[in-house]
Design a protein around this motif. Structure first.
Motif, PDB file in Angstrom:
ATOM      1  N   LEU A  69       0.877  -1.179   0.000  1.00 16.68           N
ATOM      2  CA  LEU A  69       0.000   0.000   0.000  1.00 16.68           C
ATOM      3  C   LEU A  69       0.911   1.225   0.000  1.00 16.68           C
ATOM      4  CD1 LEU A  69      -2.571  -1.274   2.681  1.00 16.68           C
ATOM      5  CD2 LEU A  69      -2.749  -1.444   0.188  1.00 16.68           C
ATOM      6  N   ASN A  70       1.307   1.642  -1.187  1.00 13.46           N
ATOM      7  CA  ASN A  70       2.334   2.682  -1.321  1.00 13.46           C
ATOM      8  C   ASN A  70       1.827   4.065  -0.924  1.00 13.46           C
ATOM      9  OD1 ASN A  70       4.000   1.330  -4.273  1.00 13.46           O
ATOM     10  ND2 ASN A  70       4.188   0.789  -2.120  1.00 13.46           N
ATOM     11  N   VAL A  71       0.557   4.292  -1.180  1.00 12.44           N
ATOM     12  CA  VAL A  71      -0.035   5.577  -0.780  1.00 12.44           C
ATOM     13  C   VAL A  71      -1.412   5.283  -0.191  1.00 12.44           C
ATOM     14  CG1 VAL A  71      -0.866   7.854  -1.533  1.00 12.44           C
ATOM     15  CG2 VAL A  71       1.141   6.840  -2.647  1.00 12.44           C
ATOM     16  N   ILE A  72      -1.677   5.887   0.957  1.00 10.73           N
ATOM     17  CA  ILE A  72      -3.036   5.892   1.509  1.00 10.73           C
ATOM     18  C   ILE A  72      -3.379   7.351   1.772  1.00 10.73           C
ATOM     19  CG2 ILE A  72      -4.547   5.177   3.402  1.00 10.73           C
ATOM     20  CD1 ILE A  72      -2.671   2.766   3.837  1.00 10.73           C
ATOM     21  N   LEU A  73      -4.443   7.795   1.120  1.00 10.18           N
ATOM     22  CA  LEU A  73      -4.928   9.157   1.353  1.00 10.18           C
ATOM     23  C   LEU A  73      -6.270   9.072   2.049  1.00 10.18           C
ATOM     24  CD1 LEU A  73      -4.424  10.801  -2.184  1.00 10.18           C
ATOM     25  CD2 LEU A  73      -3.121  11.346  -0.124  1.00 10.18           C
ATOM     26  N   LYS A  74      -6.434   9.879   3.069  1.00 10.76           N
ATOM     27  CA  LYS A  74      -7.766  10.037   3.656  1.00 10.76           C
ATOM     28  C   LYS A  74      -8.078  11.525   3.677  1.00 10.76           C
ATOM     29  CE  LYS A  74     -10.358   9.891   7.884  1.00 10.76           C
ATOM     30  NZ  LYS A  74     -10.144  10.062   9.323  1.00 10.76           N
ATOM     31  N   ASP A  75      -9.208  11.869   3.085  1.00  6.68           N
ATOM     32  CA  ASP A  75      -9.617  13.273   3.026  1.00  6.68           C
ATOM     33  C   ASP A  75      -8.527  14.127   2.379  1.00  6.68           C
ATOM     34  OD1 ASP A  75     -12.042  14.567   3.619  1.00  6.68           O
ATOM     35  OD2 ASP A  75     -11.116  15.668   5.273  1.00  6.68           O
ATOM     36  N   GLY A  76      -7.867  13.553   1.383  1.00  7.26           N
ATOM     37  CA  GLY A  76      -6.862  14.297   0.634  1.00  7.26           C
ATOM     38  C   GLY A  76      -5.488  14.368   1.286  1.00  7.26           C
ATOM     39  N   GLU A  77      -5.346  13.816   2.498  1.00  9.35           N
ATOM     40  CA  GLU A  77      -4.055  13.894   3.193  1.00  9.35           C
ATOM     41  C   GLU A  77      -3.361  12.546   3.220  1.00  9.35           C
ATOM     42  OE1 GLU A  77      -3.364  16.744   6.438  1.00  9.35           O
ATOM     43  OE2 GLU A  77      -5.515  16.525   6.774  1.00  9.35           O
ATOM     44  N   TYR A  78      -2.038  12.567   3.160  1.00 13.04           N
ATOM     45  CA  TYR A  78      -1.281  11.316   3.226  1.00 13.04           C
ATOM     46  C   TYR A  78      -1.410  10.691   4.605  1.00 13.04           C
ATOM     47  CZ  TYR A  78       1.394  13.163  -0.798  1.00 13.04           C
ATOM     48  OH  TYR A  78       1.781  13.668  -2.006  1.00 13.04           O
ATOM     49  N   VAL A  79      -1.765   9.409   4.620  1.00 16.86           N
ATOM     50  CA  VAL A  79      -1.619   8.610   5.831  1.00 16.86           C
ATOM     51  C   VAL A  79      -0.335   7.805   5.681  1.00 16.86           C
ATOM     52  CG1 VAL A  79      -2.612   6.749   7.200  1.00 16.86           C
ATOM     53  CG2 VAL A  79      -4.116   8.422   6.084  1.00 16.86           C
ATOM     54  N   VAL A  80      -0.113   7.320   4.461  1.00 17.91           N
ATOM     55  CA  VAL A  80       1.086   6.559   4.110  1.00 17.91           C
ATOM     56  C   VAL A  80       1.549   7.091   2.758  1.00 17.91           C
ATOM     57  CG1 VAL A  80       1.867   4.289   3.276  1.00 17.91           C
ATOM     58  CG2 VAL A  80       0.448   4.437   5.341  1.00 17.91           C
ATOM     59  N   ARG A  81       2.836   7.261   2.595  1.00 14.84           N
ATOM     60  CA  ARG A  81       3.387   7.551   1.268  1.00 14.84           C
ATOM     61  C   ARG A  81       4.802   7.028   1.217  1.00 14.84           C
ATOM     62  NH1 ARG A  81       6.834  10.910  -0.854  1.00 14.84           N
ATOM     63  NH2 ARG A  81       6.872  12.396   0.872  1.00 14.84           N
ATOM     64  N   THR A  82       5.010   5.975   0.432  1.00 16.54           N
ATOM     65  CA  THR A  82       6.361   5.436   0.287  1.00 16.54           C
ATOM     66  C   THR A  82       6.883   5.667  -1.126  1.00 16.54           C
ATOM     67  OG1 THR A  82       5.460   3.249  -0.216  1.00 16.54           O
ATOM     68  CG2 THR A  82       6.054   3.654   2.059  1.00 16.54           C
ATOM     69  N   LEU A  83       6.118   6.424  -1.922  1.00 14.48           N
ATOM     70  CA  LEU A  83       6.586   6.751  -3.271  1.00 14.48           C
ATOM     71  C   LEU A  83       7.245   8.121  -3.282  1.00 14.48           C
ATOM     72  CD1 LEU A  83       3.619   5.743  -5.620  1.00 14.48           C
ATOM     73  CD2 LEU A  83       5.713   4.464  -5.123  1.00 14.48           C
ATOM     74  N   GLU A  84       8.230   8.253  -4.160  1.00 17.50           N
ATOM     75  CA  GLU A  84       8.880   9.553  -4.354  1.00 17.50           C
ATOM     76  C   GLU A  84       7.875  10.558  -4.919  1.00 17.50           C
ATOM     77  OE1 GLU A  84      12.322  10.524  -4.103  1.00 17.50           O
ATOM     78  OE2 GLU A  84      12.261   8.761  -2.781  1.00 17.50           O
ATOM     79  N   VAL A  85       8.076  11.783  -4.519  1.00 13.32           N
ATOM     80  CA  VAL A  85       7.245  12.869  -5.048  1.00 13.32           C
ATOM     81  C   VAL A  85       8.148  13.771  -5.869  1.00 13.32           C
ATOM     82  CG1 VAL A  85       6.158  15.009  -4.319  1.00 13.32           C
ATOM     83  CG2 VAL A  85       5.547  12.879  -3.217  1.00 13.32           C
ATOM     84  N   SER A  86       7.673  14.196  -7.030  1.00  9.24           N
ATOM     85  CA  SER A  86       8.440  15.215  -7.755  1.00  9.24           C
ATOM     86  C   SER A  86       7.605  16.489  -7.813  1.00  9.24           C
ATOM     87  CB  SER A  86       8.804  14.720  -9.151  1.00  9.24           C
ATOM     88  OG  SER A  86       7.636  14.505  -9.892  1.00  9.24           O
ATOM     89  N   HIS A  87       8.286  17.556  -8.181  1.00  6.47           N
ATOM     90  CA  HIS A  87       7.584  18.837  -8.262  1.00  6.47           C
ATOM     91  C   HIS A  87       7.707  19.403  -9.653  1.00  6.47           C
ATOM     92  CE1 HIS A  87       8.169  18.393  -3.851  1.00  6.47           C
ATOM     93  NE2 HIS A  87       6.900  18.716  -3.904  1.00  6.47           N
ATOM     94  N   LEU A  88       6.913  20.407  -9.926  1.00  3.99           N
ATOM     95  CA  LEU A  88       6.975  21.061 -11.233  1.00  3.99           C
ATOM     96  C   LEU A  88       8.316  21.719 -11.446  1.00  3.99           C
ATOM     97  CD1 LEU A  88       3.665  23.093 -11.401  1.00  3.99           C
ATOM     98  CD2 LEU A  88       4.296  21.139 -12.805  1.00  3.99           C
ATOM     99  N   GLU A  89       8.748  21.743 -12.666  1.00  3.81           N
ATOM    100  CA  GLU A  89       9.866  22.626 -13.009  1.00  3.81           C
ATOM    101  C   GLU A  89       9.355  24.059 -12.851  1.00  3.81           C
ATOM    102  OE1 GLU A  89      12.876  21.297 -14.348  1.00  3.81           O
ATOM    103  OE2 GLU A  89      11.929  19.456 -13.642  1.00  3.81           O
ATOM    104  N   GLU A  90      10.265  24.962 -12.570  1.00  2.00           N
ATOM    105  CA  GLU A  90       9.859  26.382 -12.591  1.00  2.00           C
ATOM    106  C   GLU A  90       9.289  26.684 -13.974  1.00  2.00           C
ATOM    107  OE1 GLU A  90       9.640  28.805 -10.456  1.00  2.00           O
ATOM    108  OE2 GLU A  90      10.623  27.810  -8.752  1.00  2.00           O
ATOM    109  N   ARG A  91       8.147  27.336 -14.013  1.00  2.00           N
ATOM    110  CA  ARG A  91       7.581  27.645 -15.325  1.00  2.00           C
ATOM    111  C   ARG A  91       8.413  28.772 -15.959  1.00  2.00           C
ATOM    112  NH1 ARG A  91       2.310  25.414 -15.758  1.00  2.00           N
ATOM    113  NH2 ARG A  91       1.526  24.945 -13.697  1.00  2.00           N
ATOM    114  N   ALA A  92       8.628  28.639 -17.218  1.00  2.00           N
ATOM    115  CA  ALA A  92       9.370  29.696 -17.920  1.00  2.00           C
ATOM    116  C   ALA A  92       8.547  30.976 -17.879  1.00  2.00           C
ATOM    117  CB  ALA A  92       9.606  29.281 -19.368  1.00  2.00           C
ATOM    118  N   ALA A  93       9.215  32.080 -17.608  1.00  2.00           N
ATOM    119  CA  ALA A  93       8.502  33.354 -17.596  1.00  2.00           C
ATOM    120  C   ALA A  93       8.059  33.691 -19.017  1.00  2.00           C
ATOM    121  CB  ALA A  93       9.427  34.450 -17.085  1.00  2.00           C
ATOM    122  N   VAL A  94       6.832  34.172 -19.116  1.00  2.00           N
ATOM    123  CA  VAL A  94       6.314  34.443 -20.475  1.00  2.00           C
ATOM    124  C   VAL A  94       6.592  35.904 -20.822  1.00  2.00           C
ATOM    125  CG1 VAL A  94       4.277  34.387 -21.948  1.00  2.00           C
ATOM    126  CG2 VAL A  94       4.512  32.758 -20.068  1.00  2.00           C
TER     127      VAL A  94
END
Ligand SMILES: [Zn+2]
Length: 427
Positions: A402-427
């Motif tokens: 059970l790599n991720v368990i979310l309850k009400d949108g919040e992590y109860v368990v998370r064993t997977l890596e999380v990545s984030h967005l690249e900085e958006r290029a300024a327009v």
């Protein structure tokens, strides 16, 4: 709370629809806000505000519901152990069990009785965010007739343990009223016996129609429900006629009781608690000796139960997982065994077993519009499973999968890596 984008999962949405591949699910706040292939992150998010999880084909499914929960049954061997354990230790054990259940992938549960006010206090503390646990329908102490299978002490010893003894309509009404006064969402009545207790076996019916009806009237007058322990055919008939809402066990039903359940299938839920029978047959002899287990008749009882659950399933009666966990030989944490029993012993398809734990779970929780399926607008109670439960339903028992368990949108368990967005290029 950070938004979350689950990418590239295999979606089992809980409706019973075929699994879909390469699906993304967007969660904003506590809700599911988008489902689709190749979803992009809404431009309103800056890089730190959303977690992106690459699932690489892992399963996304709704959190499950355990429909026969006893947080206050804890490593007991005898029913009397539940009676005698002081309430303070019982409370601490129950807090631990609530966390264990949530971390087992069960994000909601229906209690089938508790010691004292423990469930009610737990439910409220969970809802306030003080402790970890599933969404809960809280129960009070069981209501039982004198001489029932939980009335185990000699007449000269009075114990207010797991059950209130109440005989006759007036006493039943008084006790049921008092339990709802304390904040129970439902009340449990023991209508039949249970064969580990020799003086009140599963084939015996221990309450009358009028007593059960009195309890139902009191519950329904408050918009609340009655949950029963009913194994014998007569007890099931009495309960259906009296209008109870949830039937635990229902295993020794004859054709007439079967027809009554089918006729009322849109209103009723059946929770057979199969794991109790399976586990007791597997391990009971270690505690009670082989002779005592043979005397319970559980071996034949299980066969009868499986036959009846199979035909109830075929007839479209909602059968839910929930297994009376809390005895030494069926400990808390193994809740997903019931789904395996549904598939291997009852003959459900794995998909139907998942629907019973998810969609039907939301119905028994009376939260069908908010839980139970992965659909836009619903609350994010979600599991990510490393494996395919349609091929191997037992994967749900393996907590490390059970790599991720979310309850009400919040992590109860998370064993997977999380990545984030690249900085958006300024327009
Ligand atoms: Zn039970």
């Amino acid at each position: 709370m950070k938004a979350k984008l689950l990418k590239n999962g295999m979606l089992i949405d809980g409706t019973g629809a075929e699994a879909r591949h390469e699906v993304d699910v967007l969660i904003e706040g506590n809700k599911i806000t988008a489902i689709g292939n190749n979803l992009s992150v809404p431009d309103t998010y800056s890089p730190g505000e959303i977690d992106i999880l690459d699932l690489q084909g892992k399963t996304i499914m709704p959190g499950m519901t355990e429909a026969h929960t006893h947080f206050t049954w804890q490593d007991s061997i005898y029913i009397q152990d539940i009676d005698f354990k002081p309430i303070e230790e019982t409370m601490i054990g129950a807090i631990k069990n609530a966390e264990t259940m949530l971390k087992s992938g069960f994000t909601s549960c229906v209690s089938a009785a508790a010691r004292g006010r423990v469930d009610i206090a737990l439910r409220d503390a969970i809802n306030r965010g003080q402790i970890l646990g599933p969404r809960m329908m809280a129960n009070g102490a069981e209501v039982s007739a004198t001489g029932s299978f939980v009335d185990l002490h000699p007449n000269h010893v009075r114990v207010h343990g797991l059950s209130f003894l109440a005989d006759g309509e007036d006493e039943v009404r008084r006790v049921v009223r008092s339990l709802f006064k304390e904040g129970a969402d439902l009340v449990k009545l023991n209508v039949s016996g249970e064969s580990l207790t020799a003086h009140a076996t599963g084939e015996m019916t221990l309450y009358t129609y009028k007593e059960v009806r009195a309890a139902v009237e009191e519950a329904h007058a408050r918009g609340k429900r009655i949950y029963v322990h009913a194994r014998s055919s007569d007890s099931v008939k009495i309960c259906v006629q009296a209008g109870v809402d949830i039937i635990g066990h229902a295993d020794f039903i004859d054709d007439e009781a079967f027809d009554m359940l089918v006729d009322n299938k849109d209103r009723l839920f059946v929770v057979p608690a199969l794991n109790w029978l399976v586990s007791t047959l597997e391990h009971g002899a270690e505690y009670f000796g082989q002779e005592a287990i043979v005397a319970t008749g559980y071996e034949e009882g299980l066969e009868i139960a499986l036959r009846n659950m199979h035909r109830l399933y075929q007839a479209g009666v909602r059968i839910l997982p929930g297994g009376d966990y809390g005895f030494k030989w069926c400990p808390h944490g193994q809740y997903a065994r019931d789904l395996e029993h549904f598939v291997k012993l009852v003959g459900m398809t794995p998909m139907d077993a998942i629907v019973s734990a998810t969609k039907y779970g939301s119905q028994i929780m009376q939260m069908e519009d908010q839980l139970g399926t992965i659909e836009v607008g619903k609350l994010a109670d979600i599991l990510v499973v490393d494996g395919n439960p349609l091929e191997d339903i037992s994967v749900l028992q393996n907590h490390s999968k059970l790599n991720v368990i979310l309850k009400d949108g919040e992590y109860v368990v998370r064993t997977l890596e999380v990545s984030h967005l690249e900085e958006r290029a300024a327009v």
